[in-house]
Design a protein around this motif. Structure first.
Motif, PDB file in Angstrom:
ATOM      1  N   GLY A 192      14.980  38.941 -35.204  1.00 52.42           N
ATOM      2  CA  GLY A 192      14.011  38.074 -35.867  1.00 52.42           C
ATOM      3  C   GLY A 192      12.693  37.929 -35.149  1.00 52.42           C
ATOM      4  N   GLN A 193      12.361  36.689 -34.805  1.00 50.93           N
ATOM      5  CA  GLN A 193      11.038  36.373 -34.266  1.00 50.93           C
ATOM      6  C   GLN A 193      11.000  36.380 -32.732  1.00 50.93           C
ATOM      7  OE1 GLN A 193       8.426  36.045 -36.396  1.00 50.93           O
ATOM      8  NE2 GLN A 193       9.978  36.616 -37.910  1.00 50.93           N
ATOM      9  N   THR A 194      11.841  37.153 -32.111  1.00 48.89           N
ATOM     10  CA  THR A 194      11.857  37.205 -30.639  1.00 48.89           C
ATOM     11  C   THR A 194      10.499  37.646 -30.097  1.00 48.89           C
ATOM     12  OG1 THR A 194      14.206  37.767 -30.684  1.00 48.89           O
ATOM     13  CG2 THR A 194      13.015  38.221 -28.640  1.00 48.89           C
ATOM     14  N   ASP A 195      10.060  37.009 -29.037  1.00 49.63           N
ATOM     15  CA  ASP A 195       8.802  37.328 -28.378  1.00 49.63           C
ATOM     16  C   ASP A 195       9.051  38.429 -27.335  1.00 49.63           C
ATOM     17  OD1 ASP A 195       6.373  37.452 -27.106  1.00 49.63           O
ATOM     18  OD2 ASP A 195       6.473  35.432 -26.245  1.00 49.63           O
ATOM     19  N   TRP A 196       8.460  39.606 -27.575  1.00 44.85           N
ATOM     20  CA  TRP A 196       8.639  40.733 -26.662  1.00 44.85           C
ATOM     21  C   TRP A 196       7.421  40.940 -25.749  1.00 44.85           C
ATOM     22  CZ3 TRP A 196      13.473  41.974 -26.517  1.00 44.85           C
ATOM     23  CH2 TRP A 196      14.266  41.873 -27.681  1.00 44.85           C
ATOM     24  N   SER A 197       6.527  39.973 -25.718  1.00 48.59           N
ATOM     25  CA  SER A 197       5.261  40.182 -25.015  1.00 48.59           C
ATOM     26  C   SER A 197       5.418  40.310 -23.509  1.00 48.59           C
ATOM     27  CB  SER A 197       4.290  39.041 -25.339  1.00 48.59           C
ATOM     28  OG  SER A 197       4.811  37.797 -24.891  1.00 48.59           O
ATOM     29  N   ARG A 198       6.540  39.829 -22.952  1.00 45.43           N
ATOM     30  CA  ARG A 198       6.742  39.932 -21.500  1.00 45.43           C
ATOM     31  C   ARG A 198       7.487  41.198 -21.105  1.00 45.43           C
ATOM     32  NH1 ARG A 198       9.459  34.302 -20.015  1.00 45.43           N
ATOM     33  NH2 ARG A 198      10.549  34.772 -21.964  1.00 45.43           N
ATOM     34  N   ALA A 199       7.939  41.977 -22.101  1.00 47.09           N
ATOM     35  CA  ALA A 199       8.637  43.236 -21.835  1.00 47.09           C
ATOM     36  C   ALA A 199       7.706  44.410 -22.109  1.00 47.09           C
ATOM     37  CB  ALA A 199       9.884  43.340 -22.712  1.00 47.09           C
ATOM     38  N   ALA A 200       8.040  45.547 -21.544  1.00 45.64           N
ATOM     39  CA  ALA A 200       7.258  46.773 -21.732  1.00 45.64           C
ATOM     40  C   ALA A 200       8.081  47.797 -22.501  1.00 45.64           C
ATOM     41  CB  ALA A 200       6.837  47.342 -20.377  1.00 45.64           C
ATOM     42  N   ALA A 201       7.385  48.775 -23.066  1.00 41.64           N
ATOM     43  CA  ALA A 201       8.047  49.850 -23.803  1.00 41.64           C
ATOM     44  C   ALA A 201       7.474  51.187 -23.367  1.00 41.64           C
ATOM     45  CB  ALA A 201       7.862  49.664 -25.309  1.00 41.64           C
ATOM     46  N   LEU A 202       8.367  52.162 -23.264  1.00 42.13           N
ATOM     47  CA  LEU A 202       7.969  53.546 -23.026  1.00 42.13           C
ATOM     48  C   LEU A 202       8.415  54.330 -24.248  1.00 42.13           C
ATOM     49  CD1 LEU A 202       6.826  55.798 -21.264  1.00 42.13           C
ATOM     50  CD2 LEU A 202       9.065  55.984 -20.152  1.00 42.13           C
ATOM     51  N   ALA A 203       7.456  54.773 -25.056  1.00 42.36           N
ATOM     52  CA  ALA A 203       7.738  55.432 -26.331  1.00 42.36           C
ATOM     53  C   ALA A 203       7.525  56.926 -26.211  1.00 42.36           C
ATOM     54  CB  ALA A 203       6.837  54.859 -27.422  1.00 42.36           C
ATOM     55  N   THR A 204       8.382  57.697 -26.894  1.00 39.32           N
ATOM     56  CA  THR A 204       8.321  59.156 -26.767  1.00 39.32           C
ATOM     57  C   THR A 204       7.458  59.808 -27.842  1.00 39.32           C
ATOM     58  OG1 THR A 204      10.386  59.386 -28.026  1.00 39.32           O
ATOM     59  CG2 THR A 204      10.559  59.271 -25.615  1.00 39.32           C
TER      60      THR A 204
END
Length: 286
Positions: free
Chosen positions: A237-249
């Motif tokens: 749902g509305q989880t805040d992901w702003s403190r996590a990072a992503a590495l996209a391929t």
């Protein structure tokens, strides 16, 4: 001794591998071998087609695959579910080419072709130094094969509730049609079959807790599919992901991650050495 480069890089506490089960475990082990704190959290489940009509169409394609001039496999899952253990496959009686958009699919094809006695030198894929592995990178390699009268079969997946057309249609299944359009523009006949079904994960309490913990600083999500990002959003749902990072391929996946709210989004080619270089450039292991 801490170097200036170490100070600039963020400390990574957890690296979340989101590929389907099986693939995710292999990737996690490889990353752990290089001292990265990889953990498995599959955001897509892969299973056999659930529709009897789709399964019949797949069986027909498997039994008559050599009627096509080329077979395009969109992923290693497409290879696995099309060739299976080899039962019901017609033997190699033609000079059919086999297209792979990247090295993972190409490696899976090289193994699968042994089941039908076909040589791996009939695999067409982007060069190993391509900037990205996708249909756009594959197209210059295979374009000259597509002339009027040539026949291509796209082997791909679908998802429950997708606008999937009838198995007899040229566009059975779900996926990007960019390459299909290019082939048809050159006069080739393109068909498609569904080899597997993609489903969102079943979010039990343990999986939810693991995902929410990975929303904290020090977390990097390794994302190899835009659909995985959408499943994450749908499940939490509305989880805040702003403190996590992503590495996209892929850049398309990076756009999905930014839209989902990840605070830092980096990109890498999907091969393991490239992912390792990207990790080493931006983060430090625990």
């Amino acid at each position: 001794m801490t170097t200036a480069a170490d100070v600039r890089r963020s400390r990574l506490e957890r690296l979340v591998v989101t590929r389907p089960a099986g693939e995710a475990e292999r990737w996690a082990l490889a990353l752990q071998d290089h001292h990265w704190p990889a953990q498995v959290l599959p955001l897509i489940e892969i299973c056999e087609p659930q529709s009897p009509a789709v399964q019949r169409a797949l069986d027909q394609a498997r039994n008559g695959w050599s009627q096509w001039d080329a077979l395009m496999f969109v992923s290693s899952a497409a290879v696995k579910h099309f060739f299976g253990a080899g039962e019901g496959l017609a033997p190699d009686t033609a000079l059919t080419r086999f297209w792979a958009p990247g090295p993972g699919t190409g490696a899976a094809l090289a193994e699968a072709l042994k089941l039908v006695g076909a040589s791996a030198d009939r695999i067409d894929a982007p060069p190993v130094d391509a900037q990205q592995f996708d249909s756009e990178a594959l197209w210059p390699v295979v374009r000259d094969q597509m002339v009027p009268g040539k026949r291509l079969l796209i082997v791909r997946g679908t998802a429950p509730g997708a606008d999937t057309v009838a198995p007899s249609s040229a566009l059975a299944g779900q996926g990007r049609d960019w390459l299909i359009q290019r082939c048809e523009a050159l006069g080739a006949e393109v068909q498609a079959c569904v080899a597997y079904e993609r489903r969102p994960p079943l979010w039990d309490a343990g999986m939810r807790a693991k995902a929410l913990a990975a929303g904290q600083p020090g977390s990097v999500w390794l994302l190899s599919s835009s659909e995985a990002v959408h499943n994450l959003q749908a499940g939490l749902g509305q989880t805040d992901w702003s403190r996590a990072a992503a590495l996209a391929t892929h850049e398309r996946i990076a756009r999905a991650a930014r839209e989902a709210g990840f605070g830092e989004v980096r990109t890498s080619r999907p091969a393991l050495p490239d992912v390792l270089r990207a990790l080493e450039s931006h983060w430090s292991p625990p």
